[in-house]
Design an enzyme around this catalytic site. Structure first.
Site, PDB file in Angstrom:
ATOM      1  CE  LYS A  83      62.023  -2.808  22.357  1.00  0.00           C
ATOM      2  NZ  LYS A  83      61.104  -1.809  21.821  1.00  0.00           N
TER       3      LYS A  83
ATOM      4  CD  GLU B 153      58.354  -4.235  37.503  1.00  0.00           C
ATOM      5  OE1 GLU B 153      59.398  -4.129  36.823  1.00  0.00           O
ATOM      6  OE2 GLU B 153      57.549  -3.294  37.656  1.00  0.00           O
TER       7      GLU B 153
ATOM      8  N   GLY C 183      57.208  -2.985  22.791  1.00  0.00           N
ATOM      9  CA  GLY C 183      56.800  -4.052  23.703  1.00  0.00           C
ATOM     10  C   GLY C 183      55.330  -4.417  23.550  1.00  0.00           C
ATOM     11  NE  ARG C 184      52.608   1.322  23.292  1.00  0.00           N
ATOM     12  CZ  ARG C 184      53.736   1.933  23.640  1.00  0.00           C
ATOM     13  NH1 ARG C 184      54.527   1.383  24.545  1.00  0.00           N
ATOM     14  NH2 ARG C 184      54.087   3.082  23.092  1.00  0.00           N
TER      15      ARG C 184
ATOM     16  CD  GLU D 265      53.520   1.012  28.002  1.00  0.00           C
ATOM     17  OE1 GLU D 265      53.647   0.844  29.237  1.00  0.00           O
ATOM     18  OE2 GLU D 265      53.924   0.174  27.183  1.00  0.00           O
TER      19      GLU D 265
ATOM     20  CG  HIS E 117      24.570  -9.760  35.747  1.00  0.00           C
ATOM     21  ND1 HIS E 117      23.238  -9.757  36.077  1.00  0.00           N
ATOM     22  CD2 HIS E 117      24.673 -10.407  34.579  1.00  0.00           C
ATOM     23  CE1 HIS E 117      22.563 -10.421  35.152  1.00  0.00           C
ATOM     24  NE2 HIS E 117      23.412 -10.821  34.223  1.00  0.00           N
TER      25      HIS E 117
ATOM     26  CE  LYS F 186      59.999   0.980  33.760  1.00  0.00           C
ATOM     27  NZ  LYS F 186      60.587   0.644  32.463  1.00  0.00           N
TER      28      LYS F 186
END
Ligand code: F6P
Length: 546
Positions: free
Chosen positions: A210, A216, A271-272, A357, A388, A508
């Site tokens: 965005k 990253e 973003g999400r 978030e 399990h 950050k």
């Protein structure tokens, strides 16, 4: 929009729930069902092809009435209308919250600062469709003239979790001649392992960010660029092998991607919440524009349901209020999402970002610290694998963990008895969690007295069951929108801003300060705390140079 004058926990609706909680907290679902044979058919909500059974919860009709009163008192109706009208609900960033515009049909009108944004949304979808068709048909050639075989989506957070989740979810609808991979982690292992068997001449990178400033993503994009150019030996190759998805045309150009190869979205898309924007390009390439549009239609159908259905028949409202009941009154700290469909293997991780978030906030919209629980820890794994691994703790541990079970009546891979076994496990788990097994029942089975308490299941563990006919692109859109709006419902009641994420900033900033301290040739003057200083010194002693 909210009654800001009265603190939430002092409001009439909240106090009524608190009083009610004291009266019903000891009730057991065994008794609730025994006394009310119609409960399982009544405490359900069916809409948009989704059947929500919320009867296996620690609540009564009165609870629901009081929760719905809380939603009314919170001004939920006004808040929903404000979101759909494009009001700047993201107050700390002064932005509208209009992911719903991404899936509005052509011809609709949704305005931001007076501009109808639907035509530009549609124009980007058209551009994406043109591009996806070129890649899918093999007409989009790599620099050497070969067709593209692998698409690598580079992005992180909302620019990764949505696309990878939906790509996995809709695998059955994808073109198997093309493979899509996802690189997110700044750990070089991610990109190294994702590209090691690929031919650069047949690989297309979608750089999704965005902001186009995320460390990253830009680091991975640079590495991908170097990997590609090392093989193709010509800067001109970038134009055939790199495409960007962003709101930031300037940074995209600086990176060296032709703006003609950029797919745009806008700052009013969080973003999400961005999967139905151009961020979903990798998915569209995989499943094709038609299927992608079906997914958008599913999202829109759920948007309309949320906007118009009365609250007592409104799926996101019900899920939101029931979740809040456990978090704010029973003290539950987490919520498990348990899809009984292997294709939904990444759903919990996706919903983790969406919910945590958005609602992981400690101050209200006005900036005051809240004195009640907000967003829960969201986690989960697909069934039956989870059974399990961690279900033991849900059944017999000391924590209350409300769960959403998500299942389908038909499998996309009907083989033998598999699907009936899968479905019976889902139903059995919700039954066991609700009703458990009493000590008397265990004794009646002849179990040795020393083992009776070990083999007793207290039950009374709350679950929602979401049952759907089949996993389709349209249904995936509905399910995602269902959870998006659930988050909105809770954020509205809690009076928080669900649309910013300042909490990720500090780490950050500190990482940027530490990087040169790790790499400098001379001993840095470390001014952190003694723990961080020692860790940095030790890392410097053993790190590989160069
Ligand atoms: O983790 C913080 C965050 O800003 C997320 O909200 C976002 O989804 C992610 O980083 C990626 O951001 P971008 O798409 O700008 O690279």
């Amino acid at each position: 929009m909210t009654n800001g004058a009265v603190p939430l926990t002092q409001s009439i609706a909240w106090k009524a729930l608190l009083e009610h909680y004291e009266a019903v907290k000891g009730l057991h679902m065994r008794d609730l069902f025994a006394k009310d044979p119609g409960r399982g058919a009544r405490l359900v909500c069916e809409a948009q092809g989704i059947y929500l059974d919320y009867s296996k919860n620690r609540l009564t009709d009165d609870t629901m009435r009081l929760l719905l009163d809380l939603a009314d008192a919170a001004g939920l109706r006004v808040a929903i209308d404000a979101m759909f009208r494009g009001e700047k609900l993201n107050v700390t960033e002064h932005r509208a919250v209009l992911h719903v515009a991404l899936r509005a049909p052509a011809g609709a009108a949704i305005r931001v600062d007076g501009e109808n944004v639907v035509p530009k949304v549609q124009a980007v979808i058209e551009k994406m469709a043109g591009f996806a068709n070129l890649v899918r048909s093999g007409q989009w050639k790599g620099h050497t003239g070969k067709r593209i075989r692998t698409v690598v989506n580079i992005g992180i957070g909302g620019s990764d979790l949505g696309p990878v989740m939906a790509y996995e979810a809709l695998r059955a609808y994808s073109d198997r001649a093309l493979t899509v991979r996802f690189v997110s982690n700044v750990d070089a292992t991610d990109i190294a392992e994702s590209t090691r068997d690929l031919d650069p001449a047949e690989t297309l990178f979608l750089i999704c960010s965005k902001t186009f400033t995320t460390q990253e993503t830009l680091t991975n994009a640079q590495t991908a660029r170097a990997w590609c150019l090392q093989a193709l030996k010509n800067d001109a190759a970038v134009a055939r092998h790199f495409v960007a998805v962003s709101t930031n045309a300037g940074e995209v150009e600086k990176f060296g991607i032709d703006p003609a190869n950029m797919f745009e979205f806008w700052d009013w898309v969080g973003g999400r919440y961005s999967l139905p924007s151009a961020i979903g390009l990798s998915l569209m390439v995989a499943i094709g524009p038609e299927r992608f549009r079906e997914m958008l239609a599913g999202y829109h159908a759920m948007d309309e349901h949320f906007r118009t259905a009365p609250f007592d028949k409104n799926l996101p409202v019900l899920l939101g209020l029931i979740g809040l009941w456990y978090g704010n009154f029973f003290g539950a700290e987490s919520h498990a999402i348990l899809p009984y469909d292997h294709y939904l293997g990444r759903l919990s991780a996706y919903l983790q970002q969406l919910d945590m978030e958005s609602n992981g906030k400690r101050v209200d919209r006005g900036g005051s610290v809240v004195n009640y629980q907000t967003g829960p820890v969201i986690w989960g794994q697909p069934g039956t694998n989870g059974q399990h691994a961690f279900y033991q703790l849900i059944h017999q541990g000391t924590k209350l963990i409300p769960c959403d079970f998500i299942g389908f009546c038909r499998s996309l891979n009907p083989m033998g008895q598999h699907h009936d076994l899968l479905a019976s496990n889902l139903f059995a788990q919700t039954e066991a969690l609700a009703f458990g097994k009493t000590a008397a029942e265990v004794e009646a089975e002849g179990v040795t007295p020393a083992l009776v308490s070990h083999r007793t299941f207290p039950g009374n563990h709350p679950t929602n069951t979401i049952l759907v006919e089949e996993l389709t692109p349209e249904m995936l859109g509905k399910l995602i929108a269902l959870y998006e709006h659930k988050v909105f419902v809770q954020g509205t009641v809690w009076r928080i801003n669900s649309f910013d994420q300042w909490g990720v900033e500090l780490g950050k900033v500190l990482a940027k300060r530490i990087t040169p301290e790790l790499t400098s040739g001379t001993d840095p003057d470390l001014r952190h705390d003694s723990s961080t200083n020692e860790l940095i010194r030790r890392y410097r002693r053993f790190r590989r140079m160069g």
